[in-house]
Design a protein around this motif. Structure first.
Motif, mmCIF file in Angstrom:
data_model
loop_
_atom_site.group_PDB
_atom_site.id
_atom_site.type_symbol
_atom_site.label_atom_id
_atom_site.label_comp_id
_atom_site.label_asym_id
_atom_site.label_seq_id
_atom_site.Cartn_x
_atom_site.Cartn_y
_atom_site.Cartn_z
ATOM 1 N N LEU A 127 51.285 -16.600 -35.394
ATOM 2 C CA LEU A 127 51.185 -17.153 -34.045
ATOM 3 C C LEU A 127 50.127 -16.596 -33.168
ATOM 4 C CD1 LEU A 127 52.634 -19.621 -32.254
ATOM 5 C CD2 LEU A 127 54.047 -17.597 -31.531
ATOM 6 N N VAL A 128 50.434 -15.239 -33.004
ATOM 7 C CA VAL A 128 49.618 -14.446 -32.011
ATOM 8 C C VAL A 128 47.992 -14.607 -32.055
ATOM 9 C CG1 VAL A 128 49.282 -12.351 -31.002
ATOM 10 C CG2 VAL A 128 51.412 -12.899 -31.275
ATOM 11 N N VAL A 129 47.721 -14.499 -33.513
ATOM 12 C CA VAL A 129 46.540 -14.474 -34.038
ATOM 13 C C VAL A 129 45.942 -15.859 -33.705
ATOM 14 C CG1 VAL A 129 44.928 -14.526 -36.002
ATOM 15 C CG2 VAL A 129 46.635 -12.871 -35.777
ATOM 16 N N SER A 130 46.602 -16.798 -33.916
ATOM 17 C CA SER A 130 46.046 -18.267 -33.982
ATOM 18 C C SER A 130 45.767 -18.535 -32.285
ATOM 19 C CB SER A 130 46.821 -19.303 -34.650
ATOM 20 O OG SER A 130 48.070 -19.376 -33.722
ATOM 21 N N LEU A 131 46.677 -18.110 -31.676
ATOM 22 C CA LEU A 131 46.581 -18.510 -29.934
ATOM 23 C C LEU A 131 45.559 -17.686 -29.617
ATOM 24 C CD1 LEU A 131 50.313 -18.762 -28.708
ATOM 25 C CD2 LEU A 131 48.536 -20.357 -28.788
ATOM 26 N N PHE A 132 45.408 -16.404 -30.083
ATOM 27 C CA PHE A 132 44.279 -15.590 -29.748
ATOM 28 C C PHE A 132 42.811 -16.096 -30.038
ATOM 29 C CE2 PHE A 132 41.647 -11.626 -29.724
ATOM 30 C CZ PHE A 132 42.175 -10.933 -28.367
ATOM 31 N N LEU A 133 42.904 -16.558 -31.210
ATOM 32 C CA LEU A 133 41.487 -17.260 -31.749
ATOM 33 C C LEU A 133 41.214 -18.758 -30.991
ATOM 34 C CD1 LEU A 133 41.230 -16.413 -35.379
ATOM 35 C CD2 LEU A 133 39.842 -15.706 -33.497
ATOM 36 N N GLY A 134 42.245 -19.271 -30.829
ATOM 37 C CA GLY A 134 42.144 -20.693 -30.238
ATOM 38 C C GLY A 134 41.859 -20.952 -28.777
#
Lengths: 218, 202
Positions: A127-134
């Motif tokens: 979740l954190v990775v996807s938000l950070f990338l998106g």
């Protein structure tokens, strides 16, 4: 360029800067979802990635009309356009400042809110990775929308309508990463797509934003 | 700076045509003309904020400091922070001269939102000095300034001219500079002949 970024961060943190706006909205949405869905922890943990992504996206949208409109109203934008700073750099910095003040707090607080929605343990990191990338894509696309509507009084509605369809790919792939991560599947494909969307918007959209800003300043 | 045969439009309607003049370093030129004759539009065109519909503007690339109707001041930042920001954007770091010239020393740590209209204007004009640019393009710079501040502003412009700068000023009052004036009403664009109005639809 550093001066502009520091100034924008400073303005956001001062009174009336709207720093907590997106954060408060994100918090409200995710706190209220369990109440509206009901006490079914299994259902909640299934919809948690999607709800969190949607909440973060709408929270980003909320503060977009401040990105350029405030500088337009007090004449700063005219002066920046005549300063030795290319407009492409100005809009990139504006997007960066929006990302730092709105999106980064959302990313940081999302694990806590994931807990409230009973997100499975393996989903937190994705979740954190996807938000950070998106979220960088959300800020850059949003700045483009803000540049399109900058001359309009209360252009917030038009801005949302223009930006929402552009947000759809980011939302699809971002939520997909979080969902697959939570379910324990491989996330490689949507993660690469998400990173690709972010990279492409960051590389291309500032030129479009600067071009429409030039037209709007006339 | 050389303006050759420039025509400009505001909101799609031509307002001035065939404007030509030359502004050399050390000189000031005052633009005059009735409301709505296109002073602001001409200044914005020269500052590069909009393209002219005809003619050319040469010799000013990246050498213009523009000051319009609004000052571009952030109300939640202090006077010093506002000035320091513009100084850094324009690549100079010295705000002291500007602070002294516009008598802002006592206000340095006040938030700009707490300033009066005249003090804000002084801050907006002080920005010109930190830009380090040669051509000042000013649109009604003396609005809301008191008499002493106007005299002070005139002396600042005088000093700028003495240092090899130049100023193009649209104003209605007499600044007491030894300047040339240009009356823009002579260049007013003729409205298109209305008899041909229907042709666009045929």
């Amino acid at each position: 360029m550093k001066a502009l970024l520091l100034r924008d961060l400073k303005l956001a943190l001062r009174a009336g800067g709207g720093f907590g706006l997106g954060l408060a909205f994100f918090l409200i949405v995710t706190v209220l979802v369990p109440f509206s869905v009901g006490p079914q922890s299994e259902l909640l943990s299934r919809i948690a990635p999607g709800v969190l992504w949607l909440g973060a996206l709408l929270a980003c949208l909320l503060s977009l009309d401040r990105v350029l409109a405030l500088d337009w109203e007090d004449g700063t934008l005219d002066l920046l356009a005549t300063a030795p700073l290319p407009l492409e750099a100005v809009v990139t910095i504006k997007a960066a400042a929006h990302w730092l003040t709105t999106a980064v707090p959302l990313v940081l607080v999302s694990p806590v809110l994931g807990l409230m929605l009973n997100l499975p343990a393996e989903g937190f990191s994705w979740l954190v990775v996807s938000l950070f990338l998106g979220t960088p894509a959300l800020s850059v696309i949003g700045t483009f929308g803000a540049a399109l509507t900058v001359g309009l009084k209360r252009g917030g509605l038009l801005l949302s309508l223009l930006v929402l369809p552009l947000y759809v790919p980011t939302l699809i792939f971002g939520a997909e990463v979080a969902r697959r991560g939570a379910a324990g599947f491989s996330v490689e494909t949507p993660l690469l797509m998400l990173a690709g969307i972010s990279a492409a918007t960051i590389a291309l959209l500032p030129f479009a934003s600067a071009a429409v800003l030039r037209v709007n300043l006339r | 700076m050389k303006i050759a045969d420039v025509s400009i439009a505001r909101g799609g309607v031509p307002v001035l045509e065939g404007v030509s003049f030359q502004l050399d370093p050390g000189r000031a030129l005052i633009l005059r003309g009735p409301n709505g004759c296109g002073k602001t539009t001409l200044l914005r065109t020269i500052a590069g904020l909009q393209p002219p519909i005809a003619g050319s503007i040469t010799g000013v690339e990246d050498d213009i400091a523009y000051a319009g109707h609004s000052d571009g001041i952030k109300l939640t930042l202090s006077v010093a922070e506002n000035l320091a920001f513009w100084a850094e954007v324009f690549g100079s770091c010295d705000i002291d001269r500007a602070v002294e010239a516009f008598d802002l020393r006592a206000l340095l740590n006040r938030p700009a939102g707490a300033l009066s209209a005249g003090q804000k204007r002084r801050l907006g004009l002080a920005r010109l000095m930190v830009t380090g640019r040669r051509y000042w393009v000013l649109d009604e710079p003396t609005v809301s300034l008191d008499r002493a501040s106007v005299a002070n502003f005139a002396s600042v412009v005088q000093r700028h001219l003495a240092e090899g700068g130049a100023a193009l000023i649209a104003t209605h009052i007499d600044l007491g500079l030894e300047e040339e004036t240009l009356d823009l009403s002579a260049y007013r664009a003729k409205l298109p002949d209305l008899q041909d109005f229907d042709e666009a639809f045929l």
